[in-house]
Design a protein around this motif. Structure first.
Motif, short mmCIF file in Angstrom:
data_model
loop_
_atom_site.label_atom_id
_atom_site.label_comp_id
_atom_site.label_asym_id
_atom_site.label_seq_id
_atom_site.Cartn_x
_atom_site.Cartn_y
_atom_site.Cartn_z
N GLN A 75 -25.80 22.25 -14.12
CA GLN A 75 -26.07 23.68 -14.27
C GLN A 75 -24.82 24.46 -13.91
O GLN A 75 -24.42 24.50 -12.75
CB GLN A 75 -27.25 24.11 -13.39
N PHE A 76 -24.19 25.08 -14.90
CA PHE A 76 -22.97 25.84 -14.65
C PHE A 76 -22.93 27.14 -15.43
O PHE A 76 -22.06 27.97 -15.21
CB PHE A 76 -21.74 25.01 -14.97
N MET A 77 -23.90 27.36 -16.34
CA MET A 77 -23.97 28.61 -17.08
C MET A 77 -25.04 29.53 -16.52
O MET A 77 -25.04 30.74 -16.78
CB MET A 77 -24.28 28.31 -18.56
N GLU A 78 -25.97 28.99 -15.73
CA GLU A 78 -27.09 29.76 -15.25
C GLU A 78 -26.67 30.70 -14.12
O GLU A 78 -25.81 30.36 -13.31
CB GLU A 78 -28.20 28.82 -14.73
N PRO A 79 -27.28 31.90 -14.04
CA PRO A 79 -26.92 32.84 -12.97
C PRO A 79 -27.43 32.40 -11.59
O PRO A 79 -26.92 32.85 -10.58
CB PRO A 79 -27.60 34.15 -13.41
N TYR A 80 -28.44 31.52 -11.58
CA TYR A 80 -28.95 31.01 -10.31
C TYR A 80 -29.57 29.63 -10.59
O TYR A 80 -29.96 29.33 -11.72
CB TYR A 80 -30.00 31.95 -9.71
N PRO A 81 -29.67 28.78 -9.56
CA PRO A 81 -30.25 27.44 -9.78
C PRO A 81 -31.69 27.52 -10.28
O PRO A 81 -32.46 28.39 -9.86
CB PRO A 81 -30.18 26.79 -8.40
N LYS A 82 -32.04 26.59 -11.15
CA LYS A 82 -33.38 26.61 -11.75
C LYS A 82 -33.82 25.19 -12.01
O LYS A 82 -33.10 24.41 -12.64
CB LYS A 82 -33.36 27.40 -13.06
N VAL A 83 -35.01 24.83 -11.54
CA VAL A 83 -35.60 23.54 -11.86
C VAL A 83 -36.30 23.66 -13.21
O VAL A 83 -37.16 24.53 -13.39
CB VAL A 83 -36.61 23.11 -10.78
N ALA A 91 -38.53 24.00 -6.97
CA ALA A 91 -39.70 23.65 -7.78
C ALA A 91 -40.96 24.25 -7.18
O ALA A 91 -41.83 24.75 -7.92
CB ALA A 91 -39.83 22.13 -7.87
N LEU A 92 -41.07 24.23 -5.86
CA LEU A 92 -42.22 24.82 -5.18
C LEU A 92 -42.24 26.32 -5.38
O LEU A 92 -43.29 26.91 -5.70
CB LEU A 92 -42.15 24.47 -3.69
N ARG A 93 -41.11 26.96 -5.22
CA ARG A 93 -41.03 28.41 -5.38
C ARG A 93 -41.44 28.86 -6.78
O ARG A 93 -42.18 29.84 -6.95
CB ARG A 93 -39.59 28.88 -5.10
N ASP A 94 -40.93 28.14 -7.79
CA ASP A 94 -41.16 28.54 -9.18
C ASP A 94 -42.40 27.89 -9.80
O ASP A 94 -42.63 28.05 -11.00
CB ASP A 94 -39.93 28.21 -10.02
N LYS A 95 -43.14 27.14 -8.96
CA LYS A 95 -44.37 26.48 -9.42
C LYS A 95 -44.12 25.56 -10.62
O LYS A 95 -44.89 25.53 -11.57
CB LYS A 95 -45.45 27.52 -9.75
N VAL A 96 -43.01 24.81 -10.56
CA VAL A 96 -42.70 23.83 -11.59
C VAL A 96 -43.47 22.55 -11.25
O VAL A 96 -43.30 21.99 -10.17
CB VAL A 96 -41.20 23.54 -11.67
N GLU A 97 -44.28 22.10 -12.19
CA GLU A 97 -45.07 20.89 -11.95
C GLU A 97 -44.19 19.66 -12.07
O GLU A 97 -43.54 19.44 -13.10
CB GLU A 97 -46.23 20.82 -12.95
N HIS A 131 -50.78 31.39 1.83
CA HIS A 131 -51.19 30.64 0.64
C HIS A 131 -50.11 29.62 0.26
O HIS A 131 -50.41 28.47 -0.05
CB HIS A 131 -51.45 31.59 -0.52
N GLY A 132 -48.84 30.07 0.30
CA GLY A 132 -47.75 29.16 -0.06
C GLY A 132 -47.64 28.01 0.92
O GLY A 132 -47.40 26.87 0.54
N TRP A 133 -47.85 28.31 2.22
CA TRP A 133 -47.78 27.26 3.23
C TRP A 133 -48.89 26.24 3.03
O TRP A 133 -48.65 25.03 3.08
CB TRP A 133 -47.91 27.91 4.61
N LEU A 134 -50.12 26.73 2.74
CA LEU A 134 -51.24 25.81 2.52
C LEU A 134 -51.00 24.95 1.29
O LEU A 134 -51.21 23.73 1.31
CB LEU A 134 -52.54 26.60 2.37
N LEU A 135 -50.53 25.58 0.20
CA LEU A 135 -50.25 24.83 -1.03
C LEU A 135 -49.19 23.78 -0.78
O LEU A 135 -49.32 22.63 -1.21
CB LEU A 135 -49.79 25.79 -2.12
N ALA A 136 -48.13 24.14 -0.07
CA ALA A 136 -47.05 23.20 0.18
C ALA A 136 -47.52 22.02 1.02
O ALA A 136 -47.14 20.88 0.78
CB ALA A 136 -45.89 23.92 0.88
N CYS A 137 -48.37 22.32 2.02
CA CYS A 137 -48.87 21.23 2.86
C CYS A 137 -49.75 20.27 2.06
O CYS A 137 -49.67 19.05 2.23
CB CYS A 137 -49.66 21.80 4.04
#
Length: 300
Positions: A83-91, A129-135, A12-18
């Motif tokens: 981004q320097f306070m966040e525990p991991y990168p985030k879009v 952005a793709l992973r977290d579904k950020v529009e 599903h992720g591959w199809l969405l990404a394509c």
């Protein structure tokens, strides 16, 4: 990225990404070759992309307005530089980005007057952005499609993969008068922004120059002078814990920002004589770059 997916979730992720990668390709961008003066003096009321003739690994997005530029690159610059306070990168989502602007007392137009981003950083940004579904907005999609169409990245097994990760994407605004929602960009300001961003392109693409800047930072500047630069950059929300970022910004402000409204001895917190001494020491070491080390080299 080392994110694992399996079974139907992966498919599903591959199809969405394509589908995302193929969307809006009708709104593709071409580019033109130009030297520094051609880019500086060009005028257009639409987005123009330049491949820098003296270094084909540098592309310059030349925007007819600050808000347009901001919609294209503010979110990724926040992701890569602030981004320097966040525990991991985030879009950030649109709502989160708006709150970030408000807290920084900035807008889409004046969050940054120029941008410098490696393709490898853009690949990471689009994957998160793709992973977290950020529009993403249409301008960010246009940049993404430019990278896909011109072979700088590709979609591979559901993720974006850099094909030319060391290519540098820069952005600058056209000259403009003050608008109700955008500040003025004078001819001098455009020169300073383009020169500043070009120096980042040089740092990213010329390893010998980058090593020179690193030695200058650690061996020539004093601990107190390094502290002045870190405080100056922290005031603009740079992630000063990232020393590589700080060194890159140091050389760009010290040697390639001929606009006292953006950088000066007073803004750095030193005397005029000390700032000139730092600049002279940088020149004296003969940095391995073709960029002129005096501002007059760019004024014709």
């Amino acid at each position: 990225m080392g994110v694992r997916r399996s079974g139907s979730v992966f498919r599903h992720g591959w199809l969405l990404a394509c589908l995302l990668a193929l969307s809006n390709l009708a709104w593709s961008l071409d580019f033109y070759s130009g030297d520094f003066q051609q880019i500086l003096r060009s005028r257009s009321d639409s987005l123009t992309v330049w491949q820098y003739a003296d270094n084909p690994n540098i592309y310059v997005f030349d925007f007819p307005g600050l808000s347009h530029q901001g919609r294209s690159f503010n979110r990724v610059t926040q992701f890569t530089e602030q981004q320097f306070m966040e525990p991991y990168p985030k879009v950030l989502t649109d709502a989160e980005l708006s709150r970030y602007f408000e807290a920084a007392r900035r807008t889409q137009a004046d969050f940054a007057f120029g941008h410098d981003i490696l393709v490898s950083e853009l690949v990471q940004f689009y994957n998160y952005a793709l992973r977290d579904k950020v529009e993403l907005n249409s301008d960010e999609v246009l940049v993404r499609n430019f990278l896909l169409e011109h072979g700088m990245m590709r979609m591979w097994r559901g993720f974006y993969q850099g094909l030319r990760p060391d290519v540098v994407i820069l952005s600058v605004p056209q000259e403009q008068g003050r608008k109700s929602n955008e500040p003025m960009v004078s001819g001098d300001a455009r020169l300073a922004i383009l020169l500043h961003e070009m120096s980042h392109g040089e740092y990213y693409s010329n390893g010998h120059y980058a090593k020179y800047c690193q030695r200058f930072w650690y061996e020539t500047l004093s601990e107190e002078q390094r502290g002045h630069f870190k405080r100056f950059l922290a005031a603009f929300n740079y992630a000063v814990q990232n020393e590589e970022l700080v060194i890159n910004e140091m050389q760009a402000y010290l040697m390639f920002t001929p606009d006292p409204k953006s950088f000066s001895a007073r803004k750095l917190g030193v005397g005029d004589d000390e700032l000139q001494a730092m600049r002279e020491a940088f020149r004296k070491g003969r940095p391995p770059t073709r960029l002129p080390l005096t501002f007059s080299g760019y004024i014709q």
